[in-house]
Design an enzyme around this catalytic site. Structure first.
Site, mmCIF file in Angstrom:
data_model
loop_
_atom_site.group_PDB
_atom_site.id
_atom_site.type_symbol
_atom_site.label_atom_id
_atom_site.label_comp_id
_atom_site.label_asym_id
_atom_site.label_seq_id
_atom_site.Cartn_x
_atom_site.Cartn_y
_atom_site.Cartn_z
ATOM 1 N N ASP A 23 -78.315 -59.510 22.535
ATOM 2 C CA ASP A 23 -77.424 -59.903 23.628
ATOM 3 C C ASP A 23 -78.057 -61.141 24.259
ATOM 4 O O ASP A 23 -79.069 -61.058 24.948
ATOM 5 C CB ASP A 23 -77.295 -58.741 24.625
ATOM 6 C CG ASP A 23 -76.411 -59.090 25.832
ATOM 7 O OD1 ASP A 23 -76.198 -60.286 26.107
ATOM 8 O OD2 ASP A 23 -75.952 -58.143 26.504
ATOM 9 N N ARG A 47 -52.860 -59.553 19.431
ATOM 10 C CA ARG A 47 -54.043 -58.685 19.387
ATOM 11 C C ARG A 47 -54.877 -58.959 18.138
ATOM 12 O O ARG A 47 -56.083 -58.759 18.114
ATOM 13 C CB ARG A 47 -53.663 -57.205 19.480
ATOM 14 C CG ARG A 47 -54.904 -56.306 19.478
ATOM 15 C CD ARG A 47 -54.649 -54.845 19.775
ATOM 16 N NE ARG A 47 -53.383 -54.357 19.305
ATOM 17 C CZ ARG A 47 -53.049 -54.208 18.031
ATOM 18 N NH1 ARG A 47 -53.903 -54.496 17.072
ATOM 19 N NH2 ARG A 47 -51.851 -53.762 17.706
ATOM 20 N N LYS A 85 -70.207 -64.954 31.939
ATOM 21 C CA LYS A 85 -71.308 -65.461 32.762
ATOM 22 C C LYS A 85 -71.427 -66.982 32.638
ATOM 23 O O LYS A 85 -70.446 -67.665 32.811
ATOM 24 C CB LYS A 85 -72.595 -64.725 32.369
ATOM 25 C CG LYS A 85 -72.439 -63.200 32.326
ATOM 26 C CD LYS A 85 -72.103 -62.582 33.677
ATOM 27 C CE LYS A 85 -71.654 -61.124 33.577
ATOM 28 N NZ LYS A 85 -72.568 -60.246 32.863
ATOM 29 N N TYR A 125 -78.570 -54.400 30.025
ATOM 30 C CA TYR A 125 -77.489 -54.435 31.011
ATOM 31 C C TYR A 125 -77.020 -52.996 31.279
ATOM 32 O O TYR A 125 -76.910 -52.188 30.348
ATOM 33 C CB TYR A 125 -76.352 -55.287 30.436
ATOM 34 C CG TYR A 125 -75.190 -55.458 31.357
ATOM 35 C CD1 TYR A 125 -75.294 -56.265 32.486
ATOM 36 C CD2 TYR A 125 -73.978 -54.827 31.109
ATOM 37 C CE1 TYR A 125 -74.220 -56.433 33.341
ATOM 38 C CE2 TYR A 125 -72.898 -54.992 31.960
ATOM 39 C CZ TYR A 125 -73.023 -55.791 33.075
ATOM 40 O OH TYR A 125 -71.956 -55.949 33.920
HETATM 41 C C1 LIG Z 1 -72.461 -59.056 32.231
HETATM 42 C C2 LIG Z 1 -73.241 -58.671 31.051
HETATM 43 C C3 LIG Z 1 -72.686 -57.880 30.039
HETATM 44 C C4 LIG Z 1 -71.274 -57.351 30.126
HETATM 45 O O1 LIG Z 1 -70.347 -58.381 30.138
HETATM 46 P P1 LIG Z 1 -68.869 -58.251 30.774
HETATM 47 O O2 LIG Z 1 -68.243 -59.546 30.416
HETATM 48 O O3 LIG Z 1 -69.050 -58.048 32.252
HETATM 49 O O4 LIG Z 1 -68.225 -57.076 30.146
HETATM 50 C C5 LIG Z 1 -73.462 -57.573 28.942
HETATM 51 N N1 LIG Z 1 -74.742 -58.006 28.840
HETATM 52 C C6 LIG Z 1 -75.308 -58.762 29.788
HETATM 53 C C7 LIG Z 1 -76.710 -59.212 29.619
HETATM 54 C C8 LIG Z 1 -74.589 -59.132 30.925
HETATM 55 O O5 LIG Z 1 -75.162 -59.878 31.872
#
Ligand SMILES: *Cc1c(COP(=O)(O)O)cnc(C)c1O
Length: 392
Positions: A179, A54, A204, A107
């Site tokens: 982000d 962890r 992603k 998001y």
């Molecule tokens: C999918 C996504 C998230 C969250 O990510 P996870 O890996 O699903 O927790 C945050 N910001 C954006 C822009 C995303 O597309």
């Protein structure tokens, strides 16, 4: 001489070989043993090596270094998901009494974290349109500690006024957190452009195969980076070795996938724009995009792999479209190696009222496409045929 096993419970010695594996080994061990307390003590002192998964493990370190390389930074960390990346940033950087200003098209779960969860900890939040820096400025409060934005919004593909938001953050002494999931480090590099923190949902396009859930965070200020890492470790937001291992493998082809997916997205956007059944297409670097000039200024040629379009005919046509395009998974995600289709009104944005959706331009015929790397002719054929079948 090899030691013979004395019990099946004890670990058997790992076979030695002068030649070494080409592939990064997967290391699922939760704990690491040390020769003696002095050595362990010294290791804690130096902050090197591994003790407990962890707190850190080799597969996370290897992956973090690769994403650092893409973002042109050093010292980022891996988290258990994109949302835990955002969670670790909030937990590491904010305290009760602070105010966070977010883009109003973040998001979905980030919006929820801001509107429902942070207030429980005495942290104020508000949302404003990041394409309009005056709207952002108007939402600033004396206690604004952080501004959180995405460069390209989901699902309407609007492009934030990054330059002026960066100036605003600097002027008011707030942290600018970006982000960068949609844009990826190829499209945009937040730290180079003056942001304080960059984060990703590695789930992603970076990992790219819809089989690993992970996040990444880097903060420019080393003290802040330590605070974010502590939050990650203490709240248990850290990643599994197997996911890191898969994501590292996926990341090796990231640039190739990005280039192919982006080229496909440009061509698909053009093909869709010629369809009578399509009301509008949203792709950032197209001349008909509402933020075209800013998109080109910020992203250059890198419009990315995401596009949205609006179909005539409402929900009924939308149902027909996904049924006809049955080779393209209708799934609420993005960044897979293959193309996926999502329908925000029935998934990511179903929590909004119809008026709320309408104000964002998300009608019942609104689709988002995460474009993959398949042969573009096949993709165009399938989707334009489905559009025609759904709207005639
Ligand atoms: C999918 C996504 C998230 C969250 O990510 P996870 O890996 O699903 O927790 C945050 N910001 C954006 C822009 C995303 O597309």
């Amino acid at each position: 001489m090899k030691k013979k096993p004395t019990s099946i419970v004890r670990r058997t010695e790992w076979p030695q070989s002068l030649s070494q594996p080409v592939v990064t080994p997967l290391q699922p061990s939760v704990v690491y043993h040390s020769p003696d307390p002095d050595t362990l003590d010294q290791q804690y002192q130096d902050g090197t090596g591994f003790t407990y998964a962890r707190e850190g493990h080799p597969n996370a370190s290897v992956l973090a270094q690769k994403i650092d390389f893409l973002e042109n930074v050093e010292g980022g960390i891996i988290t258990g998901s994109g949302m835990s990346a955002i969670g670790a940033v909030f937990l590491g950087c904010l305290k009760s009494g602070d105010h966070v200003l977010g883009g109003d098209q973040l998001y979905g779960r980030s919006l929820r974290l801001m509107t429902q969860d942070l207030p429980k900890f005495g942290i104020e939040t508000s949302l404003a349109d990041p394409t309009d820096v005056d709207a952002m400025r108007a939402a600033v409060r004396p206690n604004t500690r952080m501004i959180l934005v995405e460069v390209v919004s989901n699902p309407t593909i609007r492009v934030a006024d990054m330059e002026n938001i960066q100036k605003l953050a600097q002027e008011i002494g707030a942290l600018l957190v970006v982000d960068n999931t949609f844009t990826t480090p190829i499209g945009y590099q937040p730290i180079k452009s003056g942001a304080d923190v960059v984060l990703h949902s590695v789930t992603k396009l970076l990992a790219g195969h819809s089989d690993a859930t992970l996040g990444y965070v880097f903060a420019k200020d080393p003290e802040l980076m330590t605070a974010i890492n502590d939050a990650n470790v203490t709240w248990g937001l850290t990643p599994s070795p197997f996911d890191c291992w898969l994501a590292e493998r996926g990341l090796q082809s990231f640039k190739l996938r990005y280039q192919q997916a982006q080229s496909n997205a440009e061509k698909l956007a053009e093909a869709l724009s010629k369809e009578a059944g399509v009301k509008r297409v949203l792709y950032p670097t197209r001349a008909d995009h509402p933020d075209h000039n800013r998109a080109v200024h910020l992203l250059g040629d890198n419009g990315g792999h995401m596009l949205s379009f609006e179909l005539n005919g409402g929900r009924e046509a939308a149902n027909k479209l996904t049924r006809h395009a049955s080779n393209i998974p209708f799934a609420p995600t993005l960044g897979d190696i293959g193309t996926t289709l999502s329908h925000p009104p029935s998934s990511s944005h179903r929590g909004l009222t119809a008026e709320g959706r309408a104000s964002l331009g998300i009608t019942e015929g609104f689709f988002r496409v995460s474009v993959g790397v398949e042969d573009v002719e096949i993709l165009i054929d399938e989707l334009t045929n489905a559009v025609q079948a759904a709207t005639t």
